[in-house]
Design an enzyme around this catalytic site. Structure first.
Site, PDB file in Angstrom:
ATOM      1  N   ASP A 137      -9.592   2.634   1.611  1.00 20.42           N
ATOM      2  CA  ASP A 137     -10.496   2.708   2.554  1.00 20.42           C
ATOM      3  C   ASP A 137     -10.401   3.547   3.668  1.00 20.42           C
ATOM      4  OD1 ASP A 137      -9.066   0.303   2.477  1.00 20.42           O
ATOM      5  OD2 ASP A 137      -6.819   0.983   3.624  1.00 20.42           O
ATOM      6  N   LYS A 189       0.529  -1.069   0.043  1.00 21.90           N
ATOM      7  CA  LYS A 189      -0.056  -0.123  -0.265  1.00 21.90           C
ATOM      8  C   LYS A 189       0.840   1.015  -0.361  1.00 21.90           C
ATOM      9  CE  LYS A 189      -3.941  -1.531   2.258  1.00 21.90           C
ATOM     10  NZ  LYS A 189      -4.980  -1.427   3.305  1.00 21.90           N
ATOM     11  N   GLY A 237     -16.059  -5.228  10.251  1.00 20.98           N
ATOM     12  CA  GLY A 237     -15.016  -4.591  10.050  1.00 20.98           C
ATOM     13  C   GLY A 237     -15.413  -5.252   8.197  1.00 20.98           C
ATOM     14  N   LYS A 287       4.468   5.210  18.263  1.00 18.28           N
ATOM     15  CA  LYS A 287       4.203   5.304  17.172  1.00 18.28           C
ATOM     16  C   LYS A 287       2.640   6.584  16.557  1.00 18.28           C
ATOM     17  CE  LYS A 287       4.907   1.656  13.865  1.00 18.28           C
ATOM     18  NZ  LYS A 287       4.306   0.064  13.807  1.00 18.28           N
TER      19      LYS A 287
HETATM   20  P1  NAP Z   1      -0.540  -2.085  10.610  1.00 22.77           P
HETATM   21  O1  NAP Z   1       0.641  -1.577   9.513  1.00 22.77           O
HETATM   22  O2  NAP Z   1       1.019  -3.430  10.751  1.00 22.77           O
HETATM   23  O3  NAP Z   1      -0.505  -1.668  11.724  1.00 22.77           O
HETATM   24  C1  NAP Z   1      -1.015  -2.694  12.922  1.00 22.77           C
HETATM   25  C2  NAP Z   1      -1.202  -1.952  14.397  1.00 22.77           C
HETATM   26  O4  NAP Z   1      -1.205  -3.301  15.298  1.00 22.77           O
HETATM   27  C3  NAP Z   1       0.160  -1.163  14.902  1.00 22.77           C
HETATM   28  O5  NAP Z   1      -0.044   0.067  15.672  1.00 22.77           O
HETATM   29  C4  NAP Z   1       0.844  -2.301  15.701  1.00 22.77           C
HETATM   30  O6  NAP Z   1       1.605  -1.654  16.938  1.00 22.77           O
HETATM   31  C5  NAP Z   1      -0.417  -2.860  16.251  1.00 22.77           C
HETATM   32  N1  NAP Z   1      -0.421  -3.974  17.238  1.00 22.77           N
HETATM   33  C6  NAP Z   1       0.257  -5.408  15.678  1.00 22.77           C
HETATM   34  N2  NAP Z   1       0.137  -6.699  16.602  1.00 22.77           N
HETATM   35  C7  NAP Z   1      -0.459  -6.081  17.882  1.00 22.77           C
HETATM   36  C8  NAP Z   1      -0.209  -7.208  19.301  1.00 22.77           C
HETATM   37  N3  NAP Z   1      -0.213  -8.233  19.266  1.00 22.77           N
HETATM   38  N4  NAP Z   1      -0.691  -6.174  20.277  1.00 22.77           N
HETATM   39  C9  NAP Z   1      -0.519  -5.350  20.584  1.00 22.77           C
HETATM   40  N5  NAP Z   1      -0.318  -4.350  19.381  1.00 22.77           N
HETATM   41  C10 NAP Z   1      -0.661  -4.652  18.253  1.00 22.77           C
HETATM   42  O7  NAP Z   1      -1.332  -2.588   9.802  1.00 22.77           O
HETATM   43  P2  NAP Z   1      -2.645  -1.871   9.468  1.00 22.77           P
HETATM   44  O8  NAP Z   1      -2.769  -2.041   8.082  1.00 22.77           O
HETATM   45  O9  NAP Z   1      -3.256  -0.733   9.974  1.00 22.77           O
HETATM   46  O10 NAP Z   1      -3.911  -2.968   9.274  1.00 22.77           O
HETATM   47  C11 NAP Z   1      -4.209  -3.335  10.389  1.00 22.77           C
HETATM   48  C12 NAP Z   1      -6.205  -4.164  11.283  1.00 22.77           C
HETATM   49  O11 NAP Z   1      -6.733  -3.402  10.317  1.00 22.77           O
HETATM   50  C13 NAP Z   1      -5.473  -5.912   9.934  1.00 22.77           C
HETATM   51  O12 NAP Z   1      -6.271  -6.365  10.567  1.00 22.77           O
HETATM   52  C14 NAP Z   1      -6.395  -5.438   8.767  1.00 22.77           C
HETATM   53  O13 NAP Z   1      -6.795  -6.722   8.167  1.00 22.77           O
HETATM   54  C15 NAP Z   1      -7.081  -4.453   9.023  1.00 22.77           C
HETATM   55  N6  NAP Z   1      -7.706  -3.869   7.908  1.00 22.77           N
HETATM   56  C16 NAP Z   1      -9.375  -4.076   7.659  1.00 22.77           C
HETATM   57  C17 NAP Z   1     -10.123  -3.329   7.002  1.00 22.77           C
HETATM   58  C18 NAP Z   1     -11.096  -3.224   6.058  1.00 22.77           C
HETATM   59  O14 NAP Z   1     -11.422  -3.289   4.844  1.00 22.77           O
HETATM   60  N7  NAP Z   1     -12.272  -3.960   7.087  1.00 22.77           N
HETATM   61  C19 NAP Z   1      -9.151  -2.581   6.317  1.00 22.77           C
HETATM   62  C20 NAP Z   1      -7.961  -1.997   6.102  1.00 22.77           C
HETATM   63  C21 NAP Z   1      -7.209  -2.872   7.126  1.00 22.77           C
HETATM   64  P3  NAP Z   1       3.108  -0.902  16.966  1.00 22.77           P
HETATM   65  O15 NAP Z   1       2.996  -0.141  16.066  1.00 22.77           O
HETATM   66  O16 NAP Z   1       3.524  -1.514  18.345  1.00 22.77           O
HETATM   67  O17 NAP Z   1       4.250  -2.189  15.499  1.00 22.77           O
END
Ligand code: NAP
Length: 274
Positions: free
Chosen positions: A105, A69, A235, A155
């Site tokens: 998004d 992305k 979601g 962050k």
């Molecule tokens: P990302 O950029 O990797 O960010 C993930 C975030 O979650 C980071 O802030 C990370 O913390 C935190 N995190 C990850 N694992 C964790 C854990 N075990 N404990 C606590 N915090 C944790 O991912 P993203 O693109 O934002 O996506 C995040 C979620 O949104 C995914 O599940 C994705 O499938 C979902 N999503 C859904 C849609 C939809 O259409 N419904 C669209 C986009 C995304 P740190 O900063 O500490 O690493």
């Protein structure tokens, strides 16, 4: 679906692409709207070769997912103001050999909140990755008061600087009363469906809880919120909304979803059962 010499090829690109539901979502909508097109998933560790394929095959619509992305911006000829702000695109539209980037998004979030006024609401956002940034964009547009909570506080600080709001630590959550709570972390996602970003949390019935995780649809977070009579938003709503916006950008036409929506929801719910 009848594939013939006029069928358009659209793609979703990412790496790996084991969990994408974009083909199911797009192809269901194409069938319902009688659009002669098919969307296929293509995965490759080399983004430049994926972009070459998009150009060589004159693919008009490409959905972009993790981990491309952000890096896809290096290959685009131009992009929308939202992409410029978020530095991330999830959609490429190709016109006359030029690649234009969009971020639907944001449209997905607006779709999920279509019946809820976000103006000036107090919102707790859990997580500070790409999805949280899209949420921050929408909340800033609505003059919401944001609390950011993230495993890596630095962050969250960056997002607070960009979109406004304050940082909060878990131990201080009892001091705030958010109207809306949004999970943007992957906690609770299949294969770790027992996890929750707020285990044992005390919700109140006036609160709205939105979980961006859509596999499963009834996450541990949403189950607990529902038990305590809070309003919940899955979601799946965002996922459908971002896909509809991709197709609208491609066709240039507003999609009437009335009868199609329940069909799509049933289909996605059936495949998202872990
Ligand atoms: P990302 O950029 O990797 O960010 C993930 C975030 O979650 C980071 O802030 C990370 O913390 C935190 N995190 C990850 N694992 C964790 C854990 N075990 N404990 C606590 N915090 C944790 O991912 P993203 O693109 O934002 O996506 C995040 C979620 O949104 C995914 O599940 C994705 O499938 C979902 N999503 C859904 C849609 C939809 O259409 N419904 C669209 C986009 C995304 P740190 O900063 O500490 O690493």
């Amino acid at each position: 679906m009848n594939v013939n010499q006029n069928t358009k090829l659209n793609l979703v690109i990412g790496h790996p692409l084991t969990h994408t539901q974009s083909p199911l979502l797009h192809n269901t909508i194409y069938q319902n709207l009688k659009i002669n097109a098919v969307l296929l998933a293509i995965s490759n560790h080399d983004l430049s070769s994926l972009v070459k394929s998009i150009k060589a095959l004159s693919v008009e619509l490409t959905a972009v997912t993790m981990p491309y992305k952000e890096t896809i911006l290096n290959y685009l000829d131009d992009y929308s103001p939202e992409v410029k702000t978020l530095r991330a695109a999830n959609t490429i539209i190709q016109k006359n050999g030029q690649l234009f980037g969009y971020n639907t998004d944001i449209h997905g979030i607006l779709y999920a909140f279509r019946d809820i006024d976000l103006k000036s609401k107090t919102v707790l956002v859990l997580g500070a990755g790409g999805a949280a940034r899209s949420m921050g964009y929408v909340l800033q547009q609505n003059n919401a008061h944001i609390y950011w909570m993230n495993r890596t506080p630095k962050k969250a600080e960056i997002l607070a600087e960009q979109f406004g709001g304050a940082i909060i630590q878990q131990s201080y959550l009892h001091t705030i009363f958010p109207d809306i709570i949004v999970n943007t972390t992957p906690l609770g996602m299949y294969l770790n469906t027992k996890e929750s970003p707020l285990p044992g949390f005390q919700f109140n019935p006036q609160q709205i809880v939105f979980d961006m995780v859509y596999n499963p649809i009834d996450t541990a977070l949403l189950k607990l919120a529902k038990e305590q009579n809070a309003k919940i938003i899955s979601g799946l709503e965002m996922f459908i909304g971002q896909g509809l916006a991709q197709i609208e950008l491609w066709t240039g036409q507003k999609i009437q979803t009335n009868q199609m929506l329940s069909k799509i929801e049933i289909l996605l719910k059936s495949v998202n059962r872990p």
